[in-house]
Scaffold this motif. Structure first.
Motif, PDB file in Angstrom:
ATOM      1  N   SER A  95       0.969  -1.193  -0.022  1.00  0.00           N
ATOM      2  CA  SER A  95      -0.135   0.001  -0.089  1.00  0.00           C
ATOM      3  C   SER A  95       1.054   1.231  -0.184  1.00  0.00           C
ATOM      4  CB  SER A  95      -0.999  -0.003   1.283  1.00  0.00           C
ATOM      5  OG  SER A  95      -1.747   1.252   1.174  1.00  0.00           O
ATOM      6  N   LEU A  96       0.234   2.394  -0.579  1.00  0.00           N
ATOM      7  CA  LEU A  96       1.023   3.455  -0.589  1.00  0.00           C
ATOM      8  C   LEU A  96       0.496   4.612   0.272  1.00  0.00           C
ATOM      9  CD1 LEU A  96       2.148   3.667  -4.289  1.00  0.00           C
ATOM     10  CD2 LEU A  96       3.451   3.159  -2.297  1.00  0.00           C
ATOM     11  N   ASP A  97      -0.510   4.216   1.016  1.00  0.00           N
ATOM     12  CA  ASP A  97      -1.319   4.937   2.145  1.00  0.00           C
ATOM     13  C   ASP A  97      -1.112   4.396   3.577  1.00  0.00           C
ATOM     14  OD1 ASP A  97      -3.092   3.190   1.899  1.00  0.00           O
ATOM     15  OD2 ASP A  97      -4.374   4.584   0.915  1.00  0.00           O
ATOM     16  N   PHE A  98      -1.566   4.946   4.607  1.00  0.00           N
ATOM     17  CA  PHE A  98      -1.655   4.577   5.991  1.00  0.00           C
ATOM     18  C   PHE A  98      -0.522   3.456   6.017  1.00  0.00           C
ATOM     19  CE2 PHE A  98      -3.429   2.466   9.499  1.00  0.00           C
ATOM     20  CZ  PHE A  98      -3.825   3.871  10.339  1.00  0.00           C
ATOM     21  N   TYR A  99       0.315   3.883   7.342  1.00  0.00           N
ATOM     22  CA  TYR A  99       1.485   2.883   7.568  1.00  0.00           C
ATOM     23  C   TYR A  99       2.588   2.852   6.873  1.00  0.00           C
ATOM     24  CZ  TYR A  99       3.539  -0.762  10.497  1.00  0.00           C
ATOM     25  OH  TYR A  99       4.592  -1.425  11.331  1.00  0.00           O
ATOM     26  N   TRP A 100       2.414   2.331   5.439  1.00  0.00           N
ATOM     27  CA  TRP A 100       3.598   2.240   4.610  1.00  0.00           C
ATOM     28  C   TRP A 100       4.479   3.465   4.306  1.00  0.00           C
ATOM     29  CZ3 TRP A 100       5.833  -2.140   4.374  1.00  0.00           C
ATOM     30  CH2 TRP A 100       4.996  -3.180   4.811  1.00  0.00           C
ATOM     31  N   PRO A 101       3.852   4.839   3.911  1.00  0.00           N
ATOM     32  CA  PRO A 101       4.470   6.090   3.865  1.00  0.00           C
ATOM     33  C   PRO A 101       5.795   6.409   4.536  1.00  0.00           C
ATOM     34  CG  PRO A 101       2.155   6.389   3.332  1.00  0.00           C
ATOM     35  CD  PRO A 101       2.295   4.971   4.006  1.00  0.00           C
ATOM     36  N   SER A 102       5.528   5.911   5.916  1.00  0.00           N
ATOM     37  CA  SER A 102       6.723   6.182   6.777  1.00  0.00           C
ATOM     38  C   SER A 102       7.707   5.185   6.666  1.00  0.00           C
ATOM     39  CB  SER A 102       6.113   6.286   8.060  1.00  0.00           C
ATOM     40  OG  SER A 102       5.222   7.131   8.569  1.00  0.00           O
ATOM     41  N   ILE A 103       7.487   4.051   6.414  1.00  0.00           N
ATOM     42  CA  ILE A 103       8.429   3.148   6.059  1.00  0.00           C
ATOM     43  C   ILE A 103       9.253   3.445   4.834  1.00  0.00           C
ATOM     44  CG2 ILE A 103       8.837   0.368   5.611  1.00  0.00           C
ATOM     45  CD1 ILE A 103       6.431  -0.058   7.302  1.00  0.00           C
ATOM     46  N   VAL A 104       8.539   3.731   3.702  1.00  0.00           N
ATOM     47  CA  VAL A 104       9.054   4.269   2.382  1.00  0.00           C
ATOM     48  C   VAL A 104      10.118   5.338   2.748  1.00  0.00           C
ATOM     49  CG1 VAL A 104       8.540   5.017   0.252  1.00  0.00           C
ATOM     50  CG2 VAL A 104       7.405   3.131   1.058  1.00  0.00           C
ATOM     51  N   SER A 105       9.559   6.167   3.533  1.00  0.00           N
ATOM     52  CA  SER A 105      10.260   7.482   3.664  1.00  0.00           C
ATOM     53  C   SER A 105      11.715   7.171   4.483  1.00  0.00           C
ATOM     54  CB  SER A 105       9.381   8.493   4.469  1.00  0.00           C
ATOM     55  OG  SER A 105      10.252   9.756   4.969  1.00  0.00           O
ATOM     56  N   GLY A 106      11.454   6.543   5.381  1.00  0.00           N
ATOM     57  CA  GLY A 106      12.714   5.728   6.273  1.00  0.00           C
ATOM     58  C   GLY A 106      13.790   5.342   5.153  1.00  0.00           C
ATOM     59  N   ALA A 107      13.247   4.412   4.262  1.00  0.00           N
ATOM     60  CA  ALA A 107      14.049   3.581   3.275  1.00  0.00           C
ATOM     61  C   ALA A 107      14.543   4.722   2.463  1.00  0.00           C
ATOM     62  CB  ALA A 107      13.113   2.683   2.656  1.00  0.00           C
ATOM     63  N   ARG A 108      14.006   5.712   1.876  1.00  0.00           N
ATOM     64  CA  ARG A 108      14.492   6.704   0.952  1.00  0.00           C
ATOM     65  C   ARG A 108      15.609   7.557   1.765  1.00  0.00           C
ATOM     66  NH1 ARG A 108       8.820   8.390  -2.254  1.00  0.00           N
ATOM     67  NH2 ARG A 108       9.077   6.928  -3.985  1.00  0.00           N
ATOM     68  N   THR A 109      15.433   7.770   3.035  1.00  0.00           N
ATOM     69  CA  THR A 109      16.303   8.580   3.548  1.00  0.00           C
ATOM     70  C   THR A 109      17.856   7.959   3.710  1.00  0.00           C
ATOM     71  OG1 THR A 109      14.581   9.799   5.080  1.00  0.00           O
ATOM     72  CG2 THR A 109      16.866   9.559   5.660  1.00  0.00           C
ATOM     73  N   ALA A 110      17.398   6.606   3.980  1.00  0.00           N
ATOM     74  CA  ALA A 110      18.715   5.761   4.110  1.00  0.00           C
ATOM     75  C   ALA A 110      19.419   5.511   2.940  1.00  0.00           C
ATOM     76  CB  ALA A 110      18.532   4.668   4.745  1.00  0.00           C
ATOM     77  N   ALA A 111      18.549   5.257   1.762  1.00  0.00           N
ATOM     78  CA  ALA A 111      19.173   5.238   0.358  1.00  0.00           C
ATOM     79  C   ALA A 111      19.963   6.647   0.066  1.00  0.00           C
ATOM     80  CB  ALA A 111      17.976   4.778  -0.542  1.00  0.00           C
ATOM     81  N   ALA A 112      19.404   7.531   0.318  1.00  0.00           N
ATOM     82  CA  ALA A 112      19.882   8.984  -0.101  1.00  0.00           C
ATOM     83  C   ALA A 112      21.386   9.327   0.543  1.00  0.00           C
ATOM     84  CB  ALA A 112      19.026  10.185   0.231  1.00  0.00           C
TER      85      ALA A 112
END
Length: 369
Positions: free
Chosen positions: A92-109
């Motif tokens: 899902s790209l809403d509720f709960y998962w955006p924070s996980i994706v955001s954390g992954a993107r921050t680490a990737a960057a």
């Protein structure tokens, strides 16, 4: 500056709370939130960065990754980016998962790797389709996956994932201790069972001896929450029979009738506190209680599980907050470590502890004399 503005320590604690919640923060947004100047926020970020609590970036800050280099003198040469691309498939790209994706993107960057995101659904066929798109393109060296591991076909799905041509790490999912695959699958997830224990023990400490649990129907998290519930109730010698598996959010048909039935059971069982998964369901129950003249927490204490929007409730709701952004960050760090070290690195399976965020829905205020 008005006297009610936060002092430096309180302000910096609030800054870190926002950073842990979102994985990254911007100076402009923090200045508005804290009602201080952008210069003050920059000074706070600099002070916290000097203690290694965050990483300064242009216009804001991020949480430090485990692979961050120790602070060094100014103008140090930038590390050469690792030339990896990691695919990520979430249900899902809403509720709960955006924070996980955001954390992954921050680490990737921060690690200089690329992240290719694909949204799926809670359906194994769609999971396979999205995963296959990433692997057949030949552009990813590793995969972070959150497949549906419920119902029929789970063993086949795990076997298929275990035989993919690139390393794989499960995110907020786990397999059994042994899986019949060429390599044991790695995973990182929130320790939801411990999160439930935090909630039960908090209510117990505040005098509640008859507590009820409302689990969101059909959620993969429910099994872990039920496990933590039974463990905590057993250790504290509390009755554990009051467990309801229903979805009662405002958009659920018949939610008022379901809540009315739950509260009737609460009266019959003398329940004084409820733990509810997730926020929308907890807020729906709180709203119904208010309409019926119940006082929260005096007549019924409430604790929510997820903390996506619990702070918006009236009263603001105590909640268990899974470390969503941190899960995403650790998943990327684990994958980069796997890609760099190869088979030399032992397989890892990581549990990350949630937090209990105390608000007004579970703690009675002391009455003025």
């Amino acid at each position: 500056m008005s006297a009610d503005r936060p002092f430096a320590l309180q302000r910096r604690e609030r800054l870190m709370d926002e950073l842990r919640r979102h994985g990254t923060v911007r100076v402009r947004d923090l200045a508005r939130l804290l009602d201080v100047s952008e210069l003050t926020v920059r000074r706070d970020i600099t002070a916290l960065a000097a203690r290694g609590l965050l990483t300064k970036v242009h216009g804001g800050a991020t949480l430090p990754t485990d692979l961050d280099q120790a602070p060094a003198p100014a103008r140090r040469p930038r590390p050469t980016p690792v030339p990896f691309t990691i695919g990520m498939v979430v249900p899902s790209l809403d509720f709960y998962w955006p924070s996980i994706v955001s954390g992954a993107r921050t680490a990737a960057a921060g690690l200089g790797v690329q992240l290719q995101l694909r949204g799926s659904t809670y359906d194994q066929a769609e999971d396979r389709r999205q995963i296959s798109r990433l692997t057949e393109a030949g552009q990813v060296q590793g995969l972070l996956l959150a497949p549906n591991l419920e119902g029929n076909g789970v063993d086949e799905m795990i076997d298929w994932i275990g035989n993919l041509p690139v390393p794989t790490i499960l995110v907020e999912r786990q397999t059994s201790q042994w899986t019949p695959t060429p390599r044991q699958l790695e995973w990182v997830r929130s320790d939801h069972a411990l999160g439930m224990e935090l909630a039960v023990r908090h209510l117990h400490e505040h005098g509640h001896r008859r507590i009820g649990l409302v689990l969101s129907k059909g959620s993969p998290t429910s099994a872990h929450l039920a496990q933590g519930w039974l463990k905590a109730c057993t250790e504290l010698d509390l009755p554990s029979e009051f467990v309801v598996r229903e979805s009662v959010a405002l958009d659920q048909p018949g939610h008022r009738q379901i809540i009315e039935g739950i509260l009737d059971r609460c009266r019959g069982s003398r329940i004084t506190a409820l733990i509810v998964h997730s926020d929308p369901d907890a807020m729906s129950i709180a709203q119904y209680l208010a309409e019926q003249g119940f006082a929260i927490p005096d007549d019924m204490a409430l604790v929510s599980y997820d903390d996506e929007v619990a702070h918006l409730a009236e009263p603001a709701m105590t909640a268990v907050r899974p470390p969503k952004a941190r899960v995403g960050r650790v998943a990327v760090e684990m994958m980069v470590s796997r890609l760099v070290e190869g088979k030399r690195r032992p397989a890892q399976r990581v549990l990350i502890l949630p937090e209990l965020i105390l608000r007004d829905s579970s703690v009675k205020r002391a009455r003025a004399l």
